[in-house]
Motif scaffolding. Sequence first.
Motif, short mmCIF file in Angstrom:
data_model
loop_
_atom_site.label_atom_id
_atom_site.label_comp_id
_atom_site.label_asym_id
_atom_site.label_seq_id
_atom_site.Cartn_x
_atom_site.Cartn_y
_atom_site.Cartn_z
N LEU A 61 19.94 -126.15 57.04
CA LEU A 61 21.19 -125.49 56.67
C LEU A 61 21.90 -124.93 57.91
CD1 LEU A 61 20.10 -123.73 53.37
CD2 LEU A 61 21.39 -125.86 53.64
N ALA A 62 21.14 -124.42 58.87
CA ALA A 62 21.75 -123.94 60.12
C ALA A 62 22.39 -125.09 60.88
CB ALA A 62 20.71 -123.23 60.98
N LEU A 63 21.73 -126.23 60.90
CA LEU A 63 22.28 -127.42 61.55
C LEU A 63 23.54 -127.88 60.84
CD1 LEU A 63 21.87 -129.50 63.78
CD2 LEU A 63 20.36 -130.76 62.23
N ARG A 64 23.50 -127.89 59.52
CA ARG A 64 24.69 -128.24 58.74
C ARG A 64 25.84 -127.29 59.04
NH1 ARG A 64 24.91 -126.14 52.96
NH2 ARG A 64 25.03 -124.33 54.31
N ASP A 65 25.53 -125.98 59.08
CA ASP A 65 26.57 -124.98 59.35
C ASP A 65 27.16 -125.16 60.74
OD1 ASP A 65 26.11 -124.00 56.82
OD2 ASP A 65 24.92 -122.28 57.51
N TRP A 66 26.31 -125.46 61.73
CA TRP A 66 26.81 -125.69 63.08
C TRP A 66 27.78 -126.88 63.09
CZ3 TRP A 66 27.11 -129.58 66.60
CH2 TRP A 66 27.51 -129.24 67.89
N CYS A 67 27.38 -127.94 62.40
CA CYS A 67 28.24 -129.13 62.34
C CYS A 67 29.57 -128.80 61.67
CB CYS A 67 27.54 -130.26 61.59
SG CYS A 67 26.18 -131.01 62.49
N ILE A 68 29.54 -128.06 60.60
CA ILE A 68 30.77 -127.71 59.88
C ILE A 68 31.64 -126.80 60.75
CG2 ILE A 68 31.68 -126.40 57.91
CD1 ILE A 68 29.27 -127.55 56.30
N ASP A 69 31.02 -125.81 61.39
CA ASP A 69 31.77 -124.87 62.24
C ASP A 69 32.45 -125.58 63.41
OD1 ASP A 69 30.99 -122.83 60.60
OD2 ASP A 69 29.44 -122.06 61.96
N ASP A 71 33.30 -128.87 63.34
CA ASP A 71 33.96 -130.09 62.85
C ASP A 71 33.34 -131.35 63.42
OD1 ASP A 71 35.79 -128.92 61.15
OD2 ASP A 71 37.27 -128.60 62.75
N TYR A 72 32.02 -131.38 63.47
CA TYR A 72 31.35 -132.49 64.14
C TYR A 72 30.02 -132.75 63.49
CZ TYR A 72 31.16 -135.21 68.50
OH TYR A 72 31.16 -136.20 69.43
N PRO A 73 29.78 -133.77 62.73
CA PRO A 73 30.72 -134.81 62.32
C PRO A 73 31.52 -134.34 61.13
CG PRO A 73 28.57 -135.29 61.41
CD PRO A 73 28.43 -134.03 62.23
N GLN A 74 32.74 -134.78 61.03
CA GLN A 74 33.59 -134.38 59.92
C GLN A 74 33.19 -135.14 58.66
OE1 GLN A 74 37.58 -135.06 61.24
NE2 GLN A 74 37.59 -133.25 62.55
N PRO A 75 33.24 -134.46 57.53
CA PRO A 75 32.95 -135.17 56.28
C PRO A 75 34.07 -136.16 55.97
CG PRO A 75 33.73 -132.96 55.82
CD PRO A 75 33.60 -133.07 57.33
N THR A 76 33.72 -137.17 55.24
CA THR A 76 34.74 -138.13 54.79
C THR A 76 34.97 -137.87 53.30
OG1 THR A 76 33.14 -139.84 54.17
CG2 THR A 76 33.94 -139.83 56.47
N ARG A 77 35.83 -138.66 52.72
CA ARG A 77 36.12 -138.50 51.30
C ARG A 77 34.86 -138.70 50.46
NH1 ARG A 77 40.49 -142.34 48.61
NH2 ARG A 77 41.91 -141.02 49.77
N TYR A 78 33.98 -139.59 50.89
CA TYR A 78 32.83 -139.96 50.08
C TYR A 78 31.49 -139.46 50.62
CZ TYR A 78 36.31 -143.13 48.21
OH TYR A 78 37.45 -143.64 47.66
N VAL A 79 31.42 -139.08 51.90
CA VAL A 79 30.13 -138.72 52.50
C VAL A 79 30.22 -137.33 53.12
CG1 VAL A 79 28.30 -139.44 54.07
CG2 VAL A 79 29.76 -141.16 53.02
N SER A 80 29.39 -136.42 52.61
CA SER A 80 29.39 -135.05 53.12
C SER A 80 28.62 -134.95 54.43
CB SER A 80 28.74 -134.12 52.08
OG SER A 80 27.36 -134.42 51.98
N VAL A 81 28.77 -133.82 55.09
CA VAL A 81 28.01 -133.56 56.31
C VAL A 81 26.52 -133.53 55.99
CG1 VAL A 81 27.55 -131.85 58.12
CG2 VAL A 81 29.91 -132.36 57.46
#
Length: 173
Positions: A61-69, A71-81
Motif C-alpha cells: 500500500l505504501a508503494l501504491r501510495d508513492w506511485c499515486i502521489d 503520478d507514476y505509473p498513471q492508471p488507465t481507464r481499465y487498469v489501476s495502479v
Amino acid sequence: MSPEKLLAIATLVAHYETHFYDKTPSHTSVLTGSHYVEELLSSKNHQRILDVFRMPLATFLALRDWCIDHDYPQPTRYVSVKERLAIFLKIVSEIASNRKAQERFQRSGDMISRAFNKVLDAMVELYTAIGKRPDASQPTPPRIRNDPSCGAHDPPQHIHLTGRDAVERTGVG
C-alpha cells in the motif's frame, strides 16, 4: 480451374479460417485481474498477501501510495495502479512469463508488457529518489560476507542495470 487447384484453395481457406479468423477467446475467467487484486487486498489474509506480492500489505500500500502521489505509473481507464503493481510483482517475484501474467490477470500480452515497463520505470524513479548506494569505503558487513549464499566471498561481479537497460539485458518486459 482444375479440381486439384480448387481443393488446394479450399484447404488454404479452411486453414486460414481456423487459425486466424475463427478465434476462441483465451481470457475468459470470471476473476479478472482487477477483481483478483481487489479480492486479495480485501481478504486481509496477511500470509496470502505476503506469498503473492512477496511483501507485507503495508509495504504494498505504501508503494501504491508513492506511485499515486508521483503520478507514476498513471492508471488507465481499465487498469489501476494496484493492478499494474500486482502484474509487475508477479513477473518479478515468480520469474513469470508474459503469458503466465496474461492468464492470471486476464489481459493481453501488450497490456502486460506496458504495465510491466511502466512500473519498472517507476521503480527506477523510486530508487533514484530514495535509493542509497553502498559506500565503497565501508567493509562488507560480516552477516553478508560470511553467508556463502550471498557470494560476498567471491570478487564483486555486480552489474548495475536500470530502466530499459535492465529490460534489454534480462529480456523481461
